[in-house]
Design a protein around this motif. Structure first.
Motif, PDB file in Angstrom:
ATOM      1  N   THR A  87       0.709  -1.191  -0.130  1.00 16.82           N
ATOM      2  CA  THR A  87      -0.016   0.202   0.001  1.00 16.82           C
ATOM      3  C   THR A  87       0.841   1.294  -0.013  1.00 16.82           C
ATOM      4  O   THR A  87       1.989   1.021   0.364  1.00 16.82           O
ATOM      5  N   VAL A  88       0.136   2.434  -0.319  1.00 19.36           N
ATOM      6  CA  VAL A  88       0.870   3.560  -0.134  1.00 19.36           C
ATOM      7  C   VAL A  88       0.412   4.154   1.294  1.00 19.36           C
ATOM      8  O   VAL A  88      -0.937   4.075   1.383  1.00 19.36           O
ATOM      9  N   PHE A  89       1.544   4.363   1.908  1.00 17.93           N
ATOM     10  CA  PHE A  89       0.792   4.911   3.438  1.00 17.93           C
ATOM     11  C   PHE A  89       0.456   6.145   3.513  1.00 17.93           C
ATOM     12  O   PHE A  89       1.240   7.083   3.084  1.00 17.93           O
ATOM     13  N   VAL A  90      -0.683   6.577   3.960  1.00 14.32           N
ATOM     14  CA  VAL A  90      -1.413   7.993   4.058  1.00 14.32           C
ATOM     15  C   VAL A  90      -1.598   8.107   5.336  1.00 14.32           C
ATOM     16  O   VAL A  90      -2.117   7.648   6.047  1.00 14.32           O
ATOM     17  N   PRO A 111      10.486  -6.078  11.533  1.00 19.78           N
ATOM     18  CA  PRO A 111      11.267  -5.088  10.511  1.00 19.78           C
ATOM     19  C   PRO A 111      10.363  -3.721  10.342  1.00 19.78           C
ATOM     20  O   PRO A 111       9.377  -3.604  10.494  1.00 19.78           O
ATOM     21  N   LYS A 112      11.219  -2.860  10.256  1.00 20.14           N
ATOM     22  CA  LYS A 112      10.411  -1.685   9.817  1.00 20.14           C
ATOM     23  C   LYS A 112       9.440  -1.828   8.448  1.00 20.14           C
ATOM     24  O   LYS A 112      10.165  -2.498   7.601  1.00 20.14           O
ATOM     25  N   TRP A 113       8.746  -1.081   8.404  1.00 26.41           N
ATOM     26  CA  TRP A 113       7.607  -1.055   7.242  1.00 26.41           C
ATOM     27  C   TRP A 113       8.407  -0.176   6.050  1.00 26.41           C
ATOM     28  O   TRP A 113       9.023   0.952   6.356  1.00 26.41           O
ATOM     29  N   HIS A 114       8.611  -0.872   4.794  1.00 29.68           N
ATOM     30  CA  HIS A 114       9.170   0.033   3.757  1.00 29.68           C
ATOM     31  C   HIS A 114       8.094   0.064   2.617  1.00 29.68           C
ATOM     32  O   HIS A 114       7.139  -0.688   2.489  1.00 29.68           O
ATOM     33  N   GLY A 115       8.019   1.198   2.100  1.00 29.15           N
ATOM     34  CA  GLY A 115       7.019   1.546   1.125  1.00 29.15           C
ATOM     35  C   GLY A 115       6.823   3.254   0.961  1.00 29.15           C
ATOM     36  O   GLY A 115       7.829   3.997   1.619  1.00 29.15           O
ATOM     37  N   LYS A 116       5.888   3.632  -0.088  1.00 26.40           N
ATOM     38  CA  LYS A 116       6.091   4.984  -0.060  1.00 26.40           C
ATOM     39  C   LYS A 116       4.873   5.500   0.606  1.00 26.40           C
ATOM     40  O   LYS A 116       3.868   4.836   1.299  1.00 26.40           O
ATOM     41  N   LYS A 117       5.176   7.002   1.206  1.00 28.38           N
ATOM     42  CA  LYS A 117       4.114   7.477   1.942  1.00 28.38           C
ATOM     43  C   LYS A 117       3.737   8.780   1.238  1.00 28.38           C
ATOM     44  O   LYS A 117       4.419   9.456   0.471  1.00 28.38           O
ATOM     45  N   MET A 118       2.362   8.995   1.605  1.00 26.48           N
ATOM     46  CA  MET A 118       1.730  10.448   1.219  1.00 26.48           C
ATOM     47  C   MET A 118       1.177  11.198   2.580  1.00 26.48           C
ATOM     48  O   MET A 118       0.460  10.587   3.374  1.00 26.48           O
ATOM     49  N   ASP A 119       1.604  12.195   2.543  1.00 24.42           N
ATOM     50  CA  ASP A 119       1.194  13.228   3.738  1.00 24.42           C
ATOM     51  C   ASP A 119       0.061  14.152   3.305  1.00 24.42           C
ATOM     52  O   ASP A 119       0.265  14.940   2.446  1.00 24.42           O
ATOM     53  N   ARG A 190       8.240  16.245   0.331  1.00 25.43           N
ATOM     54  CA  ARG A 190       8.813  15.331   1.208  1.00 25.43           C
ATOM     55  C   ARG A 190       7.941  14.152   1.225  1.00 25.43           C
ATOM     56  O   ARG A 190       8.476  12.895   1.628  1.00 25.43           O
ATOM     57  N   SER A 191       6.641  14.019   0.516  1.00 23.87           N
ATOM     58  CA  SER A 191       6.177  12.783   0.562  1.00 23.87           C
ATOM     59  C   SER A 191       5.963  12.327  -0.923  1.00 23.87           C
ATOM     60  O   SER A 191       6.142  13.421  -1.953  1.00 23.87           O
ATOM     61  N   HIS A 192       5.766  11.236  -1.266  1.00 24.29           N
ATOM     62  CA  HIS A 192       5.383  10.702  -2.756  1.00 24.29           C
ATOM     63  C   HIS A 192       4.245  11.137  -3.454  1.00 24.29           C
ATOM     64  O   HIS A 192       3.463  10.555  -3.710  1.00 24.29           O
ATOM     65  N   THR A 368      10.315  26.242  -3.082  1.00 22.58           N
ATOM     66  CA  THR A 368       9.363  24.996  -3.796  1.00 22.58           C
ATOM     67  C   THR A 368       7.908  24.992  -3.408  1.00 22.58           C
ATOM     68  O   THR A 368       7.202  25.035  -4.267  1.00 22.58           O
ATOM     69  N   PHE A 369       7.882  24.696  -2.155  1.00 21.64           N
ATOM     70  CA  PHE A 369       6.607  24.616  -1.557  1.00 21.64           C
ATOM     71  C   PHE A 369       5.535  25.928  -1.974  1.00 21.64           C
ATOM     72  O   PHE A 369       4.373  25.721  -2.280  1.00 21.64           O
ATOM     73  N   THR A 370       6.285  27.098  -1.527  1.00 20.96           N
ATOM     74  CA  THR A 370       5.504  28.095  -1.868  1.00 20.96           C
ATOM     75  C   THR A 370       5.128  28.445  -3.200  1.00 20.96           C
ATOM     76  O   THR A 370       3.965  28.960  -3.561  1.00 20.96           O
ATOM     77  N   LEU A 371       6.141  28.164  -4.291  1.00 21.57           N
ATOM     78  CA  LEU A 371       5.697  28.229  -5.732  1.00 21.57           C
ATOM     79  C   LEU A 371       4.681  27.393  -6.190  1.00 21.57           C
ATOM     80  O   LEU A 371       3.906  28.012  -6.831  1.00 21.57           O
ATOM     81  N   LEU A 372       4.583  26.287  -5.520  1.00 21.02           N
ATOM     82  CA  LEU A 372       3.356  25.360  -6.024  1.00 21.02           C
ATOM     83  C   LEU A 372       2.167  25.862  -5.461  1.00 21.02           C
ATOM     84  O   LEU A 372       0.944  25.644  -5.931  1.00 21.02           O
ATOM     85  N   GLN A 373       2.161  26.203  -4.069  1.00 21.24           N
ATOM     86  CA  GLN A 373       0.688  26.919  -3.569  1.00 21.24           C
ATOM     87  C   GLN A 373       0.488  28.241  -4.509  1.00 21.24           C
ATOM     88  O   GLN A 373      -0.660  28.316  -4.584  1.00 21.24           O
ATOM     89  N   THR A 374       1.351  28.694  -4.806  1.00 25.96           N
ATOM     90  CA  THR A 374       1.011  30.145  -5.560  1.00 25.96           C
ATOM     91  C   THR A 374       0.511  29.877  -6.872  1.00 25.96           C
ATOM     92  O   THR A 374      -0.402  30.655  -7.337  1.00 25.96           O
TER      93      THR A 374
END
Length: 927
Positions: A87-90, A111-119, A190-192, A368-374
């Protein structure tokens, strides 16, 4: 689009933030979503192996009873681990949920979980850049997502799943060019999120769409200007009778309560607008002041075809008028109102500057983040007002680079928001603006605010502060060092190095000229550092520097400063500016031969040259220009020199400036001044005199019916020590004791108002040490991180909470209903005698033979006291107690003026023990 992609949306509740310090999970919920549908849910209470802290129970409504039969995490770990596979961890803040979960997996031997995450915090900040808050509950409310019990894992996880789906739907509404830009820069996040953006881009490219909602500037989509409403029906005559007013307001306000004072205000304002006269109205909380001036203003504007201007103090109040009040009146009248919101030019975005910023390839994460928001905001905003954007601290630096600072040299482009605002104001009946914008019209070449039929100046007492702030100059050592750092020395490889390297490569300038530029830069920085060293030396040798306190304020005229050192800085800055501008001109002669990234470099260079030009003017104002009506002082903290150095220059009196602004307005328009606090006992014209209002103009007082304050009580604690008779530490101990008693009796929901940040900090520290309020959430201005609004929101989120505040919390803070039980006044809100701005104004009065205490200190304090009480009762249904710990209200002759400033309510003077008992009886009754 990957239809088979599974998302695991996770939320956990815990006993605290740190599993390493023994905090444990108390609930987990997982929602599996596929093809944007919920296909599975999993939720469990988990036994933490310890008692759940009271404030966590308060926040989550999860008690020890709820988890008593649950098993520890280890019993569920395998099942949870299995659910997360493929899964993608959200999560709504993956940094917390995933890291806590990983620690628990490790503790359980997995073990630690491995995978993509979305915040979804990161995602929603980008896609909803105008949201006031990104807390899950606030977003759910804004986006109509069901969330029955915030901070319960099952409800939160489901709400986060629906938020993810809502974000996907929002992506599909964006213009193609915006999505392309979004995807291009998403790999720095920072997230995928890149895959999600790409999936939306694929769908968007497959659809042929005729975008009629936007205009385009290169690769930027800008929302088109909304058409001006047309086809109005003529308004009926202004409602003269009580019955007509009631019928009008009932159309739009459910359960409308008739208030005679509101109707009196409406009639008086309509009368004065029609007669083109000036008037002053003190309209207390509870009479419906905003509707009291909006209704007659709109009727007058419609019936005479004359514009009416509404000016208020803060942007928040302006937005509130536009978003909350105007729609009610439109419903009332059955037709739209031509209304324009107009702010100063620098409130608006410059799309051309933003487009140049987009070309940069070395942005930080915040940029970068502010450019995307704008980018997304530009596709949505109707105003172009940068205040709409909710960005991080680092993002604010980027916004400052893209603010509007000048009108276009040619015709106004369709994407120029400031031009749009001016155009809308010319067609509007009602123009809403702020005091600062109105004051700016004094110095504007082409005045905007002429040919008005009338002006309503709301929050009129704040017009004085607005006038002071507009002429205020502030020197900040850290701001200057940041500016020098942007240019940088040659070896720093900053902007100066890059431009010199390019100039040498393109043969734009010879090596000698470039070396001269570098030399002048170094001379400029050295002379600046020398001048600051001179300043610090003068401060250290001043008698006040021997005092124990770390923070010092000194008037400039108290220091013996060599003028030549500061003149030298100005001269060297100008020399460097001349050389830097000459290099820029040489480049611009061969602009066609430059690559886009080189053009961007030149634009950056020009931007910082403009900033240096502004700073040079600031240097002259602060250090070299002495003006009779101004006072200057320096503030620093001896523990952090030179970084803490700040210098302020403020006007002592602004009455003449305000009179100059209103002289032409008074000749052709009505002017209505109104506020909830315009008078104080025994000094009725304290505010109106400062505003330059003629004494022949009477102040009309419209106060709510006494029954409005039936829910209010005032308690004066008569056995508090006299601060002059005991040590400060003993006094703070008594204050902390009184506060804890009051808070525990009312179970929190208290404001504690101080006049000194130092006393606030010491009191909060003592309360923390005592642990007497360990079950309560304590928020303290200047101690707890965050803005005033953030502290207020945090305070409102918890039932058992206390907010400690200083000056800015005495006014303009609303906590509706049962959100506020008590306001505790620690000290009567006199300005500190040594506070430089106050001291300068006091000395100005004394030189004129005027008693500074009775004519400045006392009326200012009484006004603040009235405003502090105003935090408590915001509607006729509110109940609350004002507790005064300062004995001077009883022992000093002037104390009577504070009591007389309050509405006619119950006031009791009692020893602390008896007061707490009475307060408890009253509190239990009102429950």
């Amino acid at each position: 689009m990957n239809e088979s992609q599974k998302y695991a949306i996770v939320d956990i509740e815990t006993t605290g933030h740190s599993p390493a310090n023994g905090d444990r999970m108390i609930q987990i919920a997982i929602v599996i979503m596929q093809q944007w549908q919920v296909v599975k849910t999993y939720t469990k209470f988990i036994h933490p192996g310890k008692s759940i802290p009271m404030f966590i129970q308060d926040l989550t409504n999860i008690t020890d009873e709820d988890v008593k039969d649950a098993l520890p995490f280890e019993a569920y770990a395998d099942k949870i681990y299995e659910l997360l596979q493929d899964t993608v961890f959200v999560a709504h803040n993956t940094d917390f949920d995933l890291s806590f979960l990983q620690a628990e997996f490790t503790r359980a031997g997995l073990p630690k979980w491995h995978g993509k995450k979305m915040d979804t915090v990161e995602l929603s900040k980008i896609l909803f850049p105008m949201s006031l808050s990104y807390k899950l509950g606030d977003l759910a409310s804004d986006l109509n997502i069901p969330l029955e019990s915030a901070h319960r894992a099952d409800d939160d996880a489901l709400a986060t799943a629906y938020l993810l789906k809502r974000c996907w739907e929002e992506l599909l509404t964006l213009p193609l060019v915006t999505l392309e830009q979004l995807h291009k820069r998403s790999f720095r996040l920072r997230s995928h999120l890149a895959q999600l953006f790409f999936d939306a881009l694929v769908i968007k490219r497959a659809k042929v769409s005729d975008d009629r909602e936007h205009v385009f500037f290169n690769k930027i989509a800008v929302r088109k200007m909304a058409p001006t409403p047309k086809g109005f029906e003529p308004l009926q005559q202004y409602p003269q009778t009580v019955e007509e007013k009631v019928a009008l307001l009932q159309r739009a306000i459910p359960n409308f309560e008739q208030r005679p004072q509101q109707f009196a205000m409406m009639d008086r304002i309509f009368e004065k607008l029609t007669a083109q006269q000036e008037h002053v109205i003190e309209a207390s909380t509870g009479i419906g002041k905003t509707m009291g001036y909006l209704v007659p203003s709109i009727f007058y504007a419609k019936q005479t075809n004359q514009k009416v201007g509404i000016s208020s103090y803060t942007s928040h109040l302006l937005d509130q008028l536009l978003q909350n009040e105007i729609p009610v009146i439109e419903k009332m009248l059955g037709q739209p109102i031509k209304v324009a919101l107009l702010k100063g030019m620098n409130h608006y975005v410059d799309v051309e500057k933003f487009e140049k910023q987009l070309k940069s390839l070395d942005d930080s994460y915040d940029e970068t983040f502010t450019l995307l928001q704008t980018l997304i905001w530009l596709a949505k905003t109707e105003t172009g007002d940068l205040n709409e954007l909710n960005v991080s601290g680092g993002g604010q630096l980027l916004l400052d680079k893209i603010r509007k600072t000048a009108l276009p040299k040619t015709t106004m482009p369709l994407y120029d928001f400031y031009s749009r605002a001016i155009q809308m104001s010319k067609q509007a009946d009602l123009i809403i603006t702020n005091h600062a914008m109105l004051l700016s019209d004094l110095v504007r070449h082409d005045q905007i605010f002429n040919e008005f039929g009338g002006w309503i100046i709301d929050e009129a007492h704040q017009f004085i502060q607005a006038a002071i702030s507009q002429d205020e100059k502030i020197f900040s050592y850290m701001n200057w060092k940041y500016l020098f750092g942007q240019i940088g020395a040659y070896e720093d490889e900053a902007l100066s190095f890059k431009l010199s390297k390019l100039a040498y490569k393109k043969h734009v300038s010879n090596q000698q000229t470039l070396q001269q530029l570098e030399k002048r830069y170094m001379q400029m920085v050295r002379s600046f550092d020398d001048a600051i060293t001179t300043l610090i030396t003068a401060m250290k040798t001043h008698p006040k520097s021997s005092l124990k306190q770390q923070k010092i304020s000194l008037f400039f005229n108290e220091l013996d400063l060599p003028q030549a050192a500061f003149e030298k800085v100005a001269s060297l800055i100008q020399q460097w500016l001349d050389s830097a501008a000459s290099l820029h001109r040489q480049f611009m002669t061969d602009v066609n031969e430059l690559a886009p990234e080189h053009l961007y470099l030149l634009e950056q260079w020009q931007y910082w040259l403009d900033e240096f030009t502004i700073k040079l003017s600031e240097w002259d104002d602060v250090f070299l220009r002495q003006e009779a009506n101004y006072t200057s002082w320096i503030e620093l903290d001896k523990r952090s020199l030179p970084g803490s150095i700040q210098i302020y220059k403020k006007p002592v009196a602004v009455t003449e400036k305000i009179q100059k602004l209103f002289a032409p307005i008074r000749e052709q328009s009505a002017v209505i001044w109104t506020s909830g606090t315009l008078t104080v006992p025994n000094n009725e014209r304290f505010i109106t005199n400062q505003l330059g209002i003629d004494t022949s103009i009477q102040i009309e007082k419209l106060h709510a019916d006494p029954s409005y304050y039936d829910g209010a009580h005032v308690y004066i604690v008569e056995d508090m020590p006299d601060i002059q008779a005991v040590s400060q530490s003993d006094y703070i101990e008594e204050v902390a004791h009184a506060i804890t008693n009051v808070v525990r009796m009312t179970e929190g929901r208290s404001f504690v108002l101080f006049t000194s940040q130092e006393m606030l900090r010491q009191t909060v520290d003592l309360i923390h040490e005592s642990e007497l309020l360990s079950d309560y959430m304590l928020f303290a201005q200047g101690v707890t991180a965050g803005s005033r609004m953030r502290l207020l929101k945090s305070f409102q989120k918890f039932n058992h909470s206390v907010l400690f505040g200083t000056n800015s919390f005495w006014e303009g803070v609303d906590v509706p209903g049962d959100g506020l039980a008590t306001v505790i006044v620690v000290r009567l809100p006199f300005s500190a005698p040594e506070e430089p701005s106050f001291k300068a104004r006091a000395e100005h009065l004394q030189r004129q033979g005027i008693n500074a205490f009775t004519e400045l200190a006392l009326p200012e304090a009484v006004l603040r006291f009235k405003q502090g009480f105003g935090r408590l009762i915001r509607s006729s249904h509110d109940k609350g107690a004002l507790v005064v710990l300062d004995r001077r209200i009883e022992t000093k002759s002037y104390g009577r003026e504070f009591i007389e400033s309050l509405p006619p309510i119950s006031i009791q003077k009692l020893p602390l023990h008896s007061m707490v008992q009475q307060l408890g009886n009253w509190y239990n009754e009102k429950r």
